[in-house]
Write an enzyme that holds these catalytic residues in place. Structure first.
Site, PDB file in Angstrom:
ATOM      1  CG  HIS A 265      -2.056   0.935   1.152  1.00 15.63           C
ATOM      2  ND1 HIS A 265      -1.943   2.275   1.434  1.00 15.63           N
ATOM      3  CD2 HIS A 265      -3.341   0.713   0.796  1.00 15.63           C
ATOM      4  CE1 HIS A 265      -3.134   2.841   1.260  1.00 15.63           C
ATOM      5  NE2 HIS A 265      -3.997   1.920   0.867  1.00 15.63           N
ATOM      6  CG  ASP A 321      -8.355  -4.673  -2.677  1.00 18.92           C
ATOM      7  OD1 ASP A 321      -9.566  -4.522  -2.479  1.00 18.92           O
ATOM      8  OD2 ASP A 321      -7.630  -3.806  -3.175  1.00 18.92           O
TER       9      ASP A 321
HETATM   10  N1  CMC Z   1       4.235  -7.674  -4.243  1.00 18.39           N
HETATM   11  C1  CMC Z   1       5.585  -7.624  -4.337  1.00 18.39           C
HETATM   12  N2  CMC Z   1       6.302  -6.494  -4.186  1.00 18.39           N
HETATM   13  C2  CMC Z   1       5.631  -5.381  -3.946  1.00 18.39           C
HETATM   14  C3  CMC Z   1       4.230  -5.344  -3.836  1.00 18.39           C
HETATM   15  C4  CMC Z   1       3.536  -6.561  -3.992  1.00 18.39           C
HETATM   16  N3  CMC Z   1       2.203  -6.595  -3.906  1.00 18.39           N
HETATM   17  N4  CMC Z   1       3.835  -4.089  -3.602  1.00 18.39           N
HETATM   18  C5  CMC Z   1       4.936  -3.341  -3.571  1.00 18.39           C
HETATM   19  N5  CMC Z   1       6.031  -4.111  -3.782  1.00 18.39           N
HETATM   20  C6  CMC Z   1       7.418  -3.681  -3.786  1.00 18.39           C
HETATM   21  C7  CMC Z   1       7.816  -3.088  -5.119  1.00 18.39           C
HETATM   22  O1  CMC Z   1       8.344  -4.082  -5.978  1.00 18.39           O
HETATM   23  C8  CMC Z   1       8.852  -2.060  -4.716  1.00 18.39           C
HETATM   24  O2  CMC Z   1      10.041  -2.739  -4.470  1.00 18.39           O
HETATM   25  P1  CMC Z   1      11.471  -2.027  -4.796  1.00 18.39           P
HETATM   26  O3  CMC Z   1      11.502  -0.810  -3.947  1.00 18.39           O
HETATM   27  O4  CMC Z   1      12.461  -3.055  -4.419  1.00 18.39           O
HETATM   28  O5  CMC Z   1      11.410  -1.711  -6.267  1.00 18.39           O
HETATM   29  C9  CMC Z   1       8.341  -1.552  -3.368  1.00 18.39           C
HETATM   30  O6  CMC Z   1       7.542  -2.621  -2.841  1.00 18.39           O
HETATM   31  C10 CMC Z   1       7.472  -0.301  -3.464  1.00 18.39           C
HETATM   32  O7  CMC Z   1       6.494  -0.537  -4.479  1.00 18.39           O
HETATM   33  P2  CMC Z   1       5.798   0.640  -5.290  1.00 18.39           P
HETATM   34  O8  CMC Z   1       5.243   0.079  -6.552  1.00 18.39           O
HETATM   35  O9  CMC Z   1       6.702   1.826  -5.388  1.00 18.39           O
HETATM   36  O10 CMC Z   1       4.622   1.012  -4.308  1.00 18.39           O
HETATM   37  P3  CMC Z   1       3.394   1.919  -4.660  1.00 18.39           P
HETATM   38  O11 CMC Z   1       3.070   2.687  -3.451  1.00 18.39           O
HETATM   39  O12 CMC Z   1       3.627   2.692  -5.898  1.00 18.39           O
HETATM   40  O13 CMC Z   1       2.244   0.859  -5.010  1.00 18.39           O
HETATM   41  C11 CMC Z   1       0.498  -0.682  -4.733  1.00 18.39           C
HETATM   42  C12 CMC Z   1       1.275   0.489  -4.116  1.00 18.39           C
HETATM   43  C13 CMC Z   1      -0.718  -0.965  -3.887  1.00 18.39           C
HETATM   44  C14 CMC Z   1       0.034  -0.298  -6.127  1.00 18.39           C
HETATM   45  C15 CMC Z   1       1.416  -1.927  -4.777  1.00 18.39           C
HETATM   46  O14 CMC Z   1       1.783  -2.289  -3.478  1.00 18.39           O
HETATM   47  C16 CMC Z   1       0.799  -3.099  -5.519  1.00 18.39           C
HETATM   48  O15 CMC Z   1       0.872  -3.162  -6.748  1.00 18.39           O
HETATM   49  N6  CMC Z   1       0.146  -4.064  -4.774  1.00 18.39           N
HETATM   50  C17 CMC Z   1      -0.514  -5.194  -5.412  1.00 18.39           C
HETATM   51  C18 CMC Z   1      -1.883  -4.781  -5.911  1.00 18.39           C
HETATM   52  C19 CMC Z   1      -2.860  -4.534  -4.778  1.00 18.39           C
HETATM   53  O16 CMC Z   1      -3.022  -5.338  -3.888  1.00 18.39           O
HETATM   54  N7  CMC Z   1      -3.555  -3.377  -4.841  1.00 18.39           N
HETATM   55  C20 CMC Z   1      -4.553  -2.990  -3.841  1.00 18.39           C
HETATM   56  C21 CMC Z   1      -4.095  -1.785  -3.083  1.00 18.39           C
HETATM   57  S1  CMC Z   1      -4.999  -1.444  -1.584  1.00 18.39           S
HETATM   58  C22 CMC Z   1      -6.602  -1.039  -2.007  1.00 18.39           C
HETATM   59  C23 CMC Z   1      -6.799  -0.091  -3.135  1.00 18.39           C
HETATM   60  O17 CMC Z   1      -6.093   0.900  -3.305  1.00 18.39           O
HETATM   61  O18 CMC Z   1      -7.704  -0.349  -3.896  1.00 18.39           O
END
Ligand code: CMC
Length: 385
Positions: A265, A321
């Site tokens: 998140h 989720d």
């Molecule tokens: N699985 C594996 N690695 C992850 C995940 C994950 N679900 N989420 C983040 N990371 C890692 C990512 O690879 C990155 O690693 P590094 O710094 O080594 O490159 C680090 O954590 C930060 O990730 P980010 O993409 O910069 O984080 P963000 O804040 O831009 O994205 C997110 C947040 C929710 C989009 C992401 O965590 C994600 O894609 N999660 C999976 C999809 C999901 O469950 N979404 C629902 C979100 S909560 C409810 C909602 O908003 O609807």
């Protein structure tokens, strides 16, 4: 180098950037706390109802008996959809994703709304109207595609969540089911400036109408890394198939640089408080209902352990989720409807933010840092083609 790149600051995905001031909700991503208008969401889930929470989010205070009664009456009244609208809706394809149907049908509904119903002076009623209408649209889509009878005569005795379940499944929900749906709607109703709320507010900042704002928000919520993740989580649990395979799945995802759905998140760097509550209900429900959802819960538990062991140090934990889909599975809801339930709840947050933002409105107009070529000569470039 363009003249702008030296003066503009760029924050990818607007991380750490506040786009407005708001008194609707507060997310403490370090302690894992979520407040709606100052109240801890855990407290609201325990003691309140969806209607009461919706009132709180819109108006900023808990309703009196009379105010709540008035809101319930409006929700009931506004469920009625125009006959002409229903005729057109009947022509919409049904072999599409429910979120696409919902997006298109809300947009179409905008054609039928009059300034009296949804004008500058009736925006709060418009928010209530959309909240009443969204469950109807999900129901209409689902019952039609199943070839089932459509009962749009909702019961006055049932609350918003219970009516939704009643219409969707065609039978009155058990008391526990009603409670759980009500609480799930509370948990999903609001979450500060998430992507879909931002989309709604950006649209509204042009002084566009509420139907346009909510249409933008639905299209944004649909994405698999936002609200669409709840459906993807269950698909992932189906793919893993066996609790013993969970650890290997995580290893493979990490090796291939793939995201594990339902984890991570932007704000919560600890356990999402909503996920904690949903996990408890999922566990209770699967123990009563058994079946496929029980298997999914067992896989989810193993997955959670493997992910938090590997990624907990990066602040990656289950989000809202991760367990919600298992809860909905126990209520007999098909997985492609999960994100529509999110929308049925979040429409309250979207509209509350639109109303709040418009009070001190300023159009959103950020910049992009230009990285392309400059001063090209048309004739020279054309001659190279
Ligand atoms: N699985 C594996 N690695 C992850 C995940 C994950 N679900 N989420 C983040 N990371 C890692 C990512 O690879 C990155 O690693 P590094 O710094 O080594 O490159 C680090 O954590 C930060 O990730 P980010 O993409 O910069 O984080 P963000 O804040 O831009 O994205 C997110 C947040 C929710 C989009 C992401 O965590 C994600 O894609 N999660 C999976 C999809 C999901 O469950 N979404 C629902 C979100 S909560 C409810 C909602 O908003 O609807």
């Amino acid at each position: 180098m363009s003249e702008l790149s030296g003066t503009l600051q760029y924050f990818k995905g607007l991380e750490g950037v506040a786009v407005t001031e708001s008194s609707i909700s507060y997310v403490d991503g370090v302690r894992g706390k979520l407040l709606y208008r100052g109240f801890d969401v855990e407290d609201l889930v325990e003691h309140s109802t969806f209607e009461e929470v919706a009132y709180l989010l819109w108006y900023g205070h808990l309703p009196s008996e009379g105010e709540l009664c008035e809101l319930r009456e409006k929700l009931m009244k506004f469920r009625k959809l125009p006959e002409e609208y229903l005729k057109i809706l009947k022509t919409f394809p049904l072999d599409v994703h429910p979120m696409d149907f919902l997006r298109a049908s809300v947009s179409l509904l905008g054609l039928f709304s009059t300034p009296d119903e949804c004008g500058e002076n009736t925006r709060m009623d418009c928010a209530i109207r959309l909240t009443a209408q969204l469950p109807m649209l999900v129901t209409i889509f689902h019952r039609r595609r199943m070839g089932k009878e459509l009962n749009l005569d909702v019961s006055e005795k049932l609350g918003h969540a219970a009516n939704f379940l009643y219409m969707l499944r065609g039978k009155p929900p058990e008391s526990m089911e009603e409670t759980i749906m009500d609480k799930a709607l509370i948990l999903h109703a609001e979450q500060e400036m998430n992507a879909s709320t931002f989309a709604a507010v950006v649209t509204a900042s042009t002084l566009s109408d509420m139907y346009s704002a909510v249409t933008s928000a639905i299209g944004t919520l649909k994405g698999p890394i936002h609200g669409g993740a709840n459906e993807k989580v269950v698909e992932m649990l189906e793919e893993i198939g066996d609790p013993e395979e969970a650890e290997g799945y995580v290893e493979r995802c990490l090796a291939e640089g793939r995201r594990i759905m339902g984890f991570g998140h932007r704000i919560y760097k600890t356990y999402d408080p909503r996920a904690r509550i949903l996990k408890k209900w999922a566990e209770t429900l699967v123990n009563i209902r058994g079946g496929r959802a029980k298997r999914h819960f067992e896989i989810a538990m193993k997955l959670e352990k493997a992910v938090t062991e590997r990624l907990g140090n990066k602040g990656i934990y289950p989000n809202v989720d991760f367990y919600s889909g298992i809860v909905y599975e126990c209520l007999g809801i098909p997985k492609d409807l999960f994100t529509t339930i999110f929308a049925v709840a979040r429409v309250v947050g979207w509209t509350a933010h639109v109303i709040e933002y418009n009070e001190t409105n300023r159009i959103f107009r950020p910049r992009a840092i230009y990285k392309g070529p400059m001063n090209l000569n048309y004739k020279i470039e054309k001659s190279k083609r």
